[in-house]
Design a protein around this motif. Structure first.
Motif, PDB file in Angstrom:
ATOM      1  N   ALA A 125     -26.845   1.937 -21.642  1.00 40.26           N
ATOM      2  CA  ALA A 125     -27.948   0.896 -22.068  1.00 40.26           C
ATOM      3  C   ALA A 125     -27.646  -0.375 -21.904  1.00 40.26           C
ATOM      4  N   ASN A 126     -26.458  -0.959 -22.101  1.00 42.43           N
ATOM      5  CA  ASN A 126     -26.271  -2.459 -21.693  1.00 42.43           C
ATOM      6  C   ASN A 126     -25.922  -2.661 -20.330  1.00 42.43           C
ATOM      7  N   LEU A 127     -25.842  -1.828 -19.444  1.00 41.53           N
ATOM      8  CA  LEU A 127     -25.370  -1.727 -18.084  1.00 41.53           C
ATOM      9  C   LEU A 127     -26.407  -1.516 -17.096  1.00 41.53           C
ATOM     10  N   MET A 128     -27.962  -1.425 -17.652  1.00 39.98           N
ATOM     11  CA  MET A 128     -28.880  -1.074 -16.760  1.00 39.98           C
ATOM     12  C   MET A 128     -29.281  -1.912 -15.655  1.00 39.98           C
ATOM     13  N   ASP A 129     -28.968  -3.365 -15.702  1.00 41.97           N
ATOM     14  CA  ASP A 129     -29.086  -4.251 -14.873  1.00 41.97           C
ATOM     15  C   ASP A 129     -27.981  -4.702 -13.867  1.00 41.97           C
ATOM     16  N   ARG A 130     -27.016  -3.767 -13.890  1.00 38.25           N
ATOM     17  CA  ARG A 130     -25.645  -4.056 -13.267  1.00 38.25           C
ATOM     18  C   ARG A 130     -25.778  -3.425 -12.054  1.00 38.25           C
ATOM     19  N   ARG A 131     -24.965  -3.687 -10.847  1.00 36.03           N
ATOM     20  CA  ARG A 131     -24.958  -3.051  -9.655  1.00 36.03           C
ATOM     21  C   ARG A 131     -23.742  -2.165  -9.608  1.00 36.03           C
ATOM     22  N   PRO A 132     -23.403  -1.153  -8.798  1.00 31.82           N
ATOM     23  CA  PRO A 132     -22.267  -0.342  -8.850  1.00 31.82           C
ATOM     24  C   PRO A 132     -20.788  -0.988  -8.719  1.00 31.82           C
TER      25      PRO A 132
END
Length: 377
Positions: A125-132
């Motif tokens: 949930a807290n990582l949805m806007d991060r890239r790989p």
């Protein structure tokens, strides 16, 4: 969910290389099925053939009762998680998860909601806007799983998805995957070369070599009753002891010493026949040489030897013993290990012992595998 059936499935390449050789195999609907074997045995090629990324040379592949042998991969309703996760580096987590839904032309609002729901379920949930590139290996693995789950396929295909994780995270991911598959009840085919993963996670295991299945069975069957010395040597975190022996009297003779074994273990092997005694290190004990190890009938239950190496495995110790030119290993509890150079008895548990004939096949009262247990042979 879909059952998967292979009939005479073969995949060959130019140059005479056959990666999958006339395979007959059925994977049940909702089953967690592991393909296990050494590098180059054909397990990944088989997985890619199921996915449609490789085209079968001959034979048939049936999924959910439908022949998909020549069906393009995009219409097979499978989701594949690759060893390197195959995430799009320019997309954030939400877009990676929802990409298969975009290909299905699902409206953006719905696919974003689906990605959010699936991501929250997998702790993203807290990582949805991060890239790989901003994620750890374990987080990338969960994104790849979320992408497969959001698609809701009939079949999951996993190609060694845990191999890039460190030991602790691999254990955690292993439990998570098994729990998730049990909850979703999606037919799952899992490729691994790690015996511990296959034994811990699978409902059934197929051990492969050279494009063929050497043994098919439950984890307990494959571990306790390997049908031949190849499987016996491959399965287990510590390889099975395979000791050259001769059928003698009420048991076998190893390095000049006779040990008694139940008749059903030795079967009808004639006296004097060359055989192999199989005993896992977990089922062998060590005793000081000054203690008697006689079994009823007067034959010694232990093989005299000398400790050569002691390896610390944490809660247990792996002790290597020289039995007079033949090496064997036993697992003993921490604190109970003898010192290197100590004279010991190496004592196999006769109830856990196995005997293989000179062709490497299991003998005794245990039925040899036929049909499905030696599919593709």
């Amino acid at each position: 969910m879909s059952a998967i059936e292979m009939i005479g499935l073969t995949k060959s390449y130019t140059g005479g290389v056959t990666a999958v050789d006339r395979l007959d195999l059925t994977i049940a609907e909702g089953e967690f099925f592991a393909l296990l074997g050494p590098s180059g045995c054909g397990k990944t090629t088989l997985l890619r053939t199921i996915a449609g990324l490789e085209e079968a040379t001959s034979g048939r592949l049936v999924m959910g009762g439908v022949d998909v042998t020549r069906t393009p991969p995009g219409t097979r309703d499978v989701a594949m998680v690759f060893q390197d996760y195959a995430l799009f580096p320019h997309m954030d987590v939400a877009d990676n998860i929802s990409y298969p839904l975009k290909l299905q032309r699902m409206p953006m609002v719905r696919r974003r909601a689906k990605a959010k729901e699936t991501g929250e379920r997998l702790g993203l949930a807290n990582l949805m806007d991060r890239r790989p590139a901003q994620l750890s290996g374990g987080q990338q693995q969960r994104v790849a799983l979320a992408r497969a789950i959001a698609y809701r396929p009939q079949v999951f295909l996993f190609d060694e998805p845990l191999s890039n994780l460190d030991a602790r995270l691999r254990l955690k991911a292993r439990s998570f995957l098994k729990r998730l598959q049990h909850e979703l009840r999606v037919t799952t085919v899992f490729v691994t070369h790690d015996q511990a993963e296959a034994l811990a996670m699978a409902d059934r295991i197929a051990v492969m070599e050279s494009g063929r299945i050497r043994q098919l069975g439950s984890p307990a069957e494959v571990f306790h009753r390997p049908v031949d010395t190849f499987v016996a040597n491959f399965i287990g975190s510590t390889p099975m002891n395979l000791l050259p022996a001769t059928r003698a009297g009420a048991g076998v003779q190893v390095a000049g010493t006779a040990i008694a074994l139940p008749h059903e273990v030795c079967g009808d092997a004639p006296v004097g026949a060359s055989v192999t005694l199989g005993i896992r290190p977990e089922y062998a004990a060590l005793a000081p040489r000054d203690l008697p190890t006689d079994l009823p009938g007067g034959l010694p239950g232990g093989l005299p030897g000398e400790v050569t190496v002691v390896e610390n495995l944490g809660a247990t110790m792996l002790v290597s013993v020289d039995l007079g030119g033949v090496s064997a290993q036993a697992l003993v509890a921490e604190g109970e290990q003898p010192e290197a150079g100590a004279p010991v008895w190496f004592v196999p548990d006769p109830r856990r012992s196995l005997v293989y004939d000179d062709g490497g096949l299991l003998i005794g009262s245990v039925p040899r595998a036929g049909g499905s247990a030696r599919s593709g042979r």
